[in-house]
Design an enzyme around this catalytic site. Structure first.
Site, PDB file in Angstrom:
ATOM      1  N   HIS A 166       5.147  -7.234  -0.498  1.00 54.74           N
ATOM      2  CA  HIS A 166       5.043  -8.518  -1.178  1.00 54.74           C
ATOM      3  C   HIS A 166       5.850  -8.496  -2.471  1.00 54.74           C
ATOM      4  O   HIS A 166       6.329  -7.445  -2.906  1.00 54.74           O
ATOM      5  CB  HIS A 166       3.577  -8.832  -1.483  1.00 54.74           C
ATOM      6  CG  HIS A 166       2.699  -8.893  -0.280  1.00 54.74           C
ATOM      7  ND1 HIS A 166       2.077 -10.051   0.139  1.00 54.74           N
ATOM      8  CD2 HIS A 166       2.320  -7.926   0.601  1.00 54.74           C
ATOM      9  CE1 HIS A 166       1.352  -9.793   1.224  1.00 54.74           C
ATOM     10  NE2 HIS A 166       1.491  -8.508   1.518  1.00 54.74           N
ATOM     11  N   ASP A 196       0.859  -1.181   0.000  1.00 51.04           N
ATOM     12  CA  ASP A 196       0.000   0.000   0.000  1.00 51.04           C
ATOM     13  C   ASP A 196       0.897   1.233   0.000  1.00 51.04           C
ATOM     14  O   ASP A 196       2.048   1.176   0.441  1.00 51.04           O
ATOM     15  CB  ASP A 196      -0.872   0.038   1.266  1.00 51.04           C
ATOM     16  CG  ASP A 196      -1.956  -1.032   1.249  1.00 51.04           C
ATOM     17  OD1 ASP A 196      -1.971  -1.853   0.315  1.00 51.04           O
ATOM     18  OD2 ASP A 196      -2.780  -1.044   2.172  1.00 51.04           O
ATOM     19  N   SER A 230       7.490   3.274   5.334  1.00 48.01           N
ATOM     20  CA  SER A 230       8.698   3.798   4.718  1.00 48.01           C
ATOM     21  C   SER A 230       8.518   3.874   3.220  1.00 48.01           C
ATOM     22  O   SER A 230       7.501   4.351   2.743  1.00 48.01           O
ATOM     23  CB  SER A 230       9.897   2.933   5.089  1.00 48.01           C
ATOM     24  OG  SER A 230      11.098   3.588   4.734  1.00 48.01           O
TER      25      SER A 230
END
Length: 362
Positions: free
Chosen positions: A220, A144, A331
């Protein structure tokens, strides 16, 4: 008289300021000022106002680096591990949810009392159906976040935000031998960028994704690829929010980061997890030897680790959408990869994106 005597200490003893305290106070105050400036810039962006690029000077960068962000990040990490009393969990997490706009309806466990400490709450898992993985496009978003920049790499420079660049070689470090990355014989080139491109007619592309504190903190695999090598750069832990990225040139080269390199069906592929303030911990699930935010390190140093061995000639195979790692708070993820010239991004600068959504395809 019955008046009591007032004994005072010498002025020099009362105002005994040590250089370290002055440095911390000055650096912290300046960091707060920059936060306020960043907030004003965000408001201008929302109104569609063009913001001119104003880069930090060397002394401003040095002053920011003087703030002990690595120490603060380690302290924050220990604080996150402290188990909260059951009665305190809901108020604490609710405040965080309200501050950063967290959507708990997507969480696999919505009950706030389930999370024993802040660390567990930050690393909460999502419901399987919350992030469907796009099957139609070759590269998906690994996390995200907010799209800061994307496009072709040109002249060995990569844009961290519009108009502010960093050196490709400084960011990735010296080139890794091709035998280790399964690369075939590529067209010879003089520049570092040309050396990374393994197939004639291909180009090098990049994409920068900023994870805010309220975002899902795991990342991911963005495509089907093989991870052959890990390079860990110890460094600063400055904030990487868009305002600071617009202000400090080569911010991502200053900060601690973990570079994973390997190959996919079109050649070179890399994913870099960049650390930030309060995000000293970067975890890669298949790499147990990785330890980030150590108390001391040599400036400009880096640590290499190869996943290629006599027993494992293929490295670490990753499937698109497979769990890869996690941050402690939020981050930046930087993708740099090789693809044919007809590769197209399906993005807009500044847009919000979720893990599993399309980044681009051929």
């Amino acid at each position: 008289t019955d008046k009591k005597k007032l004994h005072t200490a010498p002025v020099g003893q009362v105002f005994r300021l040590r250089p370290f305290h002055v440095l911390i106070a000055t650096g912290g105050g300046y960091a707060g000022y920059r936060k306020y400036e960043d907030y004003k810039l965000e408001q201008l962006e929302k109104r569609g106002v063009e913001i001119p690029v104003k880069l930090a000077s060397e002394w401003e960068v040095a002053l920011y680096k003087s703030v002990p962000t690595r120490l603060l990040s380690r302290a924050w990490g220990r604080l996150n591990q402290v188990e909260l009393p059951t009665w305190l969990r809901k108020p604490v997490y609710s405040l965080y949810i309200w501050t950063f706009g967290v959507n708990m309806k997507e969480a696999a466990v919505e009950d706030l009392h389930h999370y024993r400490n802040l660390s567990e709450f930050f690393r909460r898992k999502l419901k399987p159906q919350a992030r469907p993985v796009c099957c139609l496009h070759s590269v998906i978003s690994p996390s995200d976040g907010k799209i800061l920049n994307f496009g072709q790499v040109k002249n060995c420079e990569v844009e961290q935000v519009k108009g502010v660049t960093y050196s490709l070689e400084s960011f990735l470090g010296p080139r890794i031998c091709r035998e280790e990355l399964h690369f075939g014989q590529a067209p010879s080139g003089n520049s570092f960028q040309q050396q990374l491109v393994t197939k004639e007619g291909n180009e090098l592309y990049h994409c920068v994704i900023y994870l805010a504190p309220g975002d899902y903190h795991c990342f991911h695999s963005p495509t089907d690829w093989r991870v052959s090598h890990r390079r860990h750069f110890p460094g600063s832990l400055m904030s990487v929010n868009p305002g600071v990225a617009r202000w400090i040139k080569e911010l991502f080269c200053h900060n601690e980061r973990v570079v994973l390199t390997g190959d996919w069906k079109h050649g070179f592929f890399s994913l870099t997890a960049v650390g930030a303030t309060n995000v000293g911990s970067i975890r890669i699930y298949f790499d147990q030897d990785l330890h980030t935010n150590s108390p001391s390190y040599s400036k400009g140093s880096y640590n290499d680790f190869s996943f290629i061995s006599n027993n494992n000639k293929e490295g670490i195979p990753m499937r698109k959408g497979e769990h890869l790692g996690e941050f402690n708070l939020g981050s930046t993820i930087v993708l740099i990869f090789e693809a044919p010239k007809d590769f197209k991004f399906h993005l807009k600068p500044g847009q919000k994106i979720h893990f599993g959504e399309a980044l681009g395809s051929l």
